[in-house]
Design a protein around this motif. Structure first.
Motif, short mmCIF file in Angstrom:
data_model
loop_
_atom_site.label_atom_id
_atom_site.label_comp_id
_atom_site.label_asym_id
_atom_site.label_seq_id
_atom_site.Cartn_x
_atom_site.Cartn_y
_atom_site.Cartn_z
N THR A 229 0.82 -1.22 0.00
CA THR A 229 0.00 0.00 0.00
C THR A 229 0.85 1.27 0.00
OG1 THR A 229 -0.15 0.00 2.43
CG2 THR A 229 -1.86 -1.19 1.22
N LEU A 230 2.17 1.11 -0.15
CA LEU A 230 3.07 2.27 -0.05
C LEU A 230 2.75 3.32 -1.11
CD1 LEU A 230 5.54 3.22 1.63
CD2 LEU A 230 6.99 2.25 -0.16
N ASN A 231 2.30 2.89 -2.28
CA ASN A 231 2.04 3.82 -3.38
C ASN A 231 0.63 4.38 -3.39
OD1 ASN A 231 4.64 3.72 -4.71
ND2 ASN A 231 4.12 1.63 -5.31
N GLU A 232 -0.17 4.01 -2.42
CA GLU A 232 -1.55 4.51 -2.40
C GLU A 232 -1.59 6.02 -2.15
OE1 GLU A 232 -3.97 2.35 0.31
OE2 GLU A 232 -3.96 0.52 -0.90
N SER A 233 -2.63 6.67 -2.65
CA SER A 233 -2.80 8.11 -2.48
C SER A 233 -2.88 8.48 -1.01
CB SER A 233 -4.08 8.56 -3.20
OG SER A 233 -4.38 9.91 -2.87
N VAL A 234 -2.36 9.66 -0.70
CA VAL A 234 -2.45 10.17 0.67
C VAL A 234 -3.56 11.21 0.79
CG1 VAL A 234 -0.03 9.69 1.19
CG2 VAL A 234 -0.66 11.92 0.24
N LEU A 268 -1.07 17.33 -2.56
CA LEU A 268 -1.32 15.89 -2.60
C LEU A 268 -2.68 15.53 -2.00
CD1 LEU A 268 2.23 14.64 -1.53
CD2 LEU A 268 1.20 14.34 -3.78
N GLY A 269 -3.40 16.53 -1.53
CA GLY A 269 -4.72 16.28 -0.97
C GLY A 269 -4.74 16.06 0.53
N VAL A 270 -3.63 16.36 1.20
CA VAL A 270 -3.55 16.21 2.65
C VAL A 270 -4.21 17.42 3.32
CG1 VAL A 270 -1.98 16.13 4.62
CG2 VAL A 270 -1.48 14.78 2.58
N VAL A 430 6.87 13.59 -5.63
CA VAL A 430 6.63 14.84 -6.37
C VAL A 430 7.71 15.89 -6.08
CG1 VAL A 430 4.15 14.49 -6.59
CG2 VAL A 430 5.04 15.64 -4.55
N THR A 431 8.77 15.49 -5.39
CA THR A 431 9.90 16.38 -5.13
C THR A 431 11.20 15.67 -5.53
OG1 THR A 431 10.14 15.61 -2.83
CG2 THR A 431 8.74 17.55 -3.22
N GLU A 432 12.28 16.44 -5.60
CA GLU A 432 13.56 15.86 -6.05
C GLU A 432 14.68 16.07 -5.04
OE1 GLU A 432 14.39 17.51 -9.88
OE2 GLU A 432 12.89 16.24 -10.89
N HIS A 433 14.34 16.48 -3.83
CA HIS A 433 15.39 16.77 -2.85
C HIS A 433 16.26 15.55 -2.58
CE1 HIS A 433 13.11 20.38 -2.35
NE2 HIS A 433 12.09 19.77 -1.76
N HIS A 434 15.65 14.36 -2.54
CA HIS A 434 16.40 13.14 -2.22
C HIS A 434 17.26 12.67 -3.38
CE1 HIS A 434 12.78 11.94 -4.31
NE2 HIS A 434 13.26 10.73 -4.50
N LEU A 435 17.07 13.27 -4.56
CA LEU A 435 17.85 12.87 -5.73
C LEU A 435 19.13 13.68 -5.88
CD1 LEU A 435 14.93 12.47 -8.31
CD2 LEU A 435 15.98 10.71 -6.88
N ARG A 436 19.24 14.75 -5.13
CA ARG A 436 20.45 15.58 -5.21
C ARG A 436 21.62 14.85 -4.57
NH1 ARG A 436 17.73 21.39 -3.42
NH2 ARG A 436 16.50 21.69 -5.32
#
Length: 443
Positions: A229-234, A268-270, A430-436
Motif C-alpha cells: 500500500t506504499l504507493n496509495e494516495s495520501v 497531494l490532498g492532505v 513529487v519532489t527531487e530533494h532526495h535525488l540531489r
C-alpha cells in the motif's frame, strides 16, 4: 556484484575524507554478493533486500567484527554472533559492507569521536554529520551503501538524516529488536534504517521489524504487509501542525523549506489540522537532561570509576549529569511522560501524523562548535517523539543557500510507521530533494 564493488570502492576512495566507516567487511561482502548473483542466475530471490548494500552502526553486533561504539576501550570487542537485525538483513539478501562511525558510546549529536576521529559531512566536510548515527547518515549520503542501520534514543537516526540529506525512521519502541546492540537508555533506544529513498527505508524496515523473544522491550505485535500500500494516495489524510515552538527560532531557510513542504502536502490532498501539544517544549529537559543521563550513568558507573580517563570529555560530561538526577527528578520526568503520552493519544484520534522541522538549522560547522550548546539546540525537536515511544520519519526537504540539507519530520501514533512511510514516499514522489547528490560524489 557490481553494486557491492561500487560501494566498497566508494568507501576506499571517500572514507579518508568523510570518515563515515570504522571498518569495512570487504571480503565477506564480495563473497555474499557473489552468492546472491549465483542465486539470481538460478532464478532464486533471497528476499526484500536482495543485493542491497548496507552499513551497520558500530554499536550493533556483526559476527566476527569488533563492536567498538567508537570507544577505544572496545577496539578488540569482537562479536561472536549477529545482532537480531543483522540476521534479518542477511536473511533478506542484504550485503553488509562494514561498520559505521558514531559518537562515542552512542551518546552525542555531533559524531566527533575522540578515538576514531570525527565523521565529516559529505555536503561540506567542514560541517558535522550529526549523531550519534553520524557515520550511518554520511555513508548513505556518500554512496557507500544504499541503506544503513542506526540507533536512536533522542534523535540519533533523525538528526544525521537531516544533516546528511537522507531519510531516517525511528520506529515505535519495541517494533525492532535491540538484541545485540549496545544501549544508552533501553526504554527509549531503538534501531532503525536510513536511506536516500523512503521506499528503501520502508523495505529495510519491513525486513527487520518483528518480535524477538530474547529482547524484553520487544513487542509481540504482527507487522502488516504495508509495502503493498506504499504507493496509495495520501489524499484525505490529516496532518497536525503546531506552529508555536516548533516553528519558533528556525533558520530562515529551514522556515521557508517547511512552508514549501506544507504546500506540497496540500497539493497531494492532505488536510492540515491545528493541534495543541501543550508543554511539548519540556520533552527535551525531561528526556535528555534527566532520564537518559541517569540511565546512561547507571550503565557506565563501574567502568567510569575504573577508566574515567578513557572517556571523551564531552561524553563524560553528559554522563556526569546523570549523577545529579535525584529519584524525585526521575519520577517527575516519568509523570510528565505519562501525561504527554495520554495527550498524544487524543491528538492521534484527530490526525494521522504531526509535521515539524527535524532540526531547527542545517549542520553547524565543526570548528568552534560549543558542545554544551549543541546538545540543547540540535535535538530541540527530536526529543518529543522518543519520550512518547512513537515512530517518526525524517525526510529531506531542500538545500539551504549554503548548499546544506534541510529536513522535515513526520511523527505518528504507536505502530503507525506505514502511515508515515506512505506520506514520506508520496512527498518524495513529487519532489527531487532526495535525488540531489552530495558534492563529495562529484569530486
Amino acid at each position: 556484484m557490481h553494486a557491492t564493488r561500487q560501494a566498497l570502492d566508494r568507501i576506499e576512495r571517500l572514507n579518508p575524507s568523510i570518515n563515515a566507516m570504522i571498518c569495512t567487511t570487504r571480503d565477506e561482502a564480495l563473497d555474499s554478493a557473489q552468492g546472491l548473483d549465483r542465486a539470481a542466475a538460478a532464478g532464486e530471490w533471497r528476499g526484500l533486500l536482495h543485493g542491497m548494500t548496507v552499513s551497520v552502526k558500530d554499536n550493533v553486533d556483526v559476527a566476527g567484527v569488533p563492536t567498538t561504539a567508537a570507544s577505544g576501550m572496545l577496539r578488540n570487542n569482537v562479536a561472536s554472533t549477529n545482532a537480531f537485525v543483522v540476521d534479518r538483513l542477511v536473511r533478506n539478501g542484504a550485503v553488509i559492507v562494514g561498520k559505521a562511525n558514531l559518537h562515542e558510546w552512542v551518546f552525542g549529536p555531533t559524531s566527533q569521536s575522540l578515538h576514531f576521529g570525527p565523521v565529516r559531512n559529505p555536503w561540506n566536510t567542514a560541517h558535522i554529520a550529526g549523531g550519534s548515527s553520524g557515520g550511518s547518515g554520511a555513508s548513505v549520503a556518500a554512496g557507500m551503501c544504499v541503506a544503513s542501520i542506526g540507533s536512536d534514543t533522542a534523535g540519533s537516526i533523525r538528526l544525521p538524516a537531516s544533516f546528511n540529506g537522507v531519510a531516517g525512521l525511528r520506529p515505535t519502541v519495541g517494533r525492532i529488536s535491540s538484541s545485540g546492540a549496545l544501549p544508552v537508555s533501553p526504554p527509549f533506544d531503538t534501531l532503525g534504517p536510513l536511506a536516500r529513498r523512503v521506499s528503501d527505508v520502508a523495505r529495510v524496515f519491513a525486513a527487520i521489524a518483528g518480535h524477538d523473544p530474547q529482547d524484553p522491550i520487544s513487542v509481540d505485535q504482527p507487522v502488516p504487509n504495508f509495502l503493498s500500500t506504499l504507493n496509495e494516495s495520501v489524499a484525505g489524510m490529516r496532518i497536525g501542525l503546531q506552529r508555536r515552538w516548533f516553528f519558533d527560532d528556525l533558520d530562515p531557510d529551514v522556515a521557508a523549506a517547511m512552508e514549501a513542504a506544507i504546500a506540497v502536502f496540500v497539493s497531494l490532498g492532505v488536510e492540515f489540522v491545528d493541534v495543541d501539544l501543550g508543554d511539548v517544549e519540556n520533552a527535551q529537559q525531561m528526556l535528555t537532561f534527566s532520564m537518559i543521563p541517569a540511565d546512561a550513568m547507571r550503565l557506565h558507573a563501574e567502568r567510569i570509576a575504573e577508566r574515567e580517563a578513557d572517556y571523551g570529555a564531552d561524553v563524560l560530561m553528559r554522563m556526569r549529569l546523570g549523577e545529579k538526577v535525584s529519584g524525585v527528578q526521575y519520577a517527575q520526568s516519568m509523570r510528565w511522560m505519562e501525561g504527554w503520552r495520554h495527550r498524544l493519544r487524543g491528538v492521534f484520534q484527530r490526525v494521522d501524523a504531526i509535521l515539524s522541522p527535524t532540526t531547527p538549522s542545517t549542520a553547524p560547522a565543526a570548528q568552534g562548535l560549543d558542545f554544551a550548546q549543541a546538545i540543547r539546540r540540535i535535538p530541540r525537536f527530536s526529543c518529543a517523539w522518543p519520550i512518547a515511544g512513537i515512530p517518526s520519519l525524517a525526510v529531506p526537504c531542500g538545500l539551504s543557500r549554503e548548499g546544506l540539507p534541510m529536513s522535515l519530520e513526520l511523527a505518528g501514533a504507536w505502530f503507525k510507521e506505514p502511515d508515515l512511510l506512505r506520506l514520506g514516499h508520496a512527498y518524495q514522489g513529487v519532489t527531487e530533494h532526495h535525488l540531489r547528490m552530495a558534492p563529495v560524489l562529484h569530486a
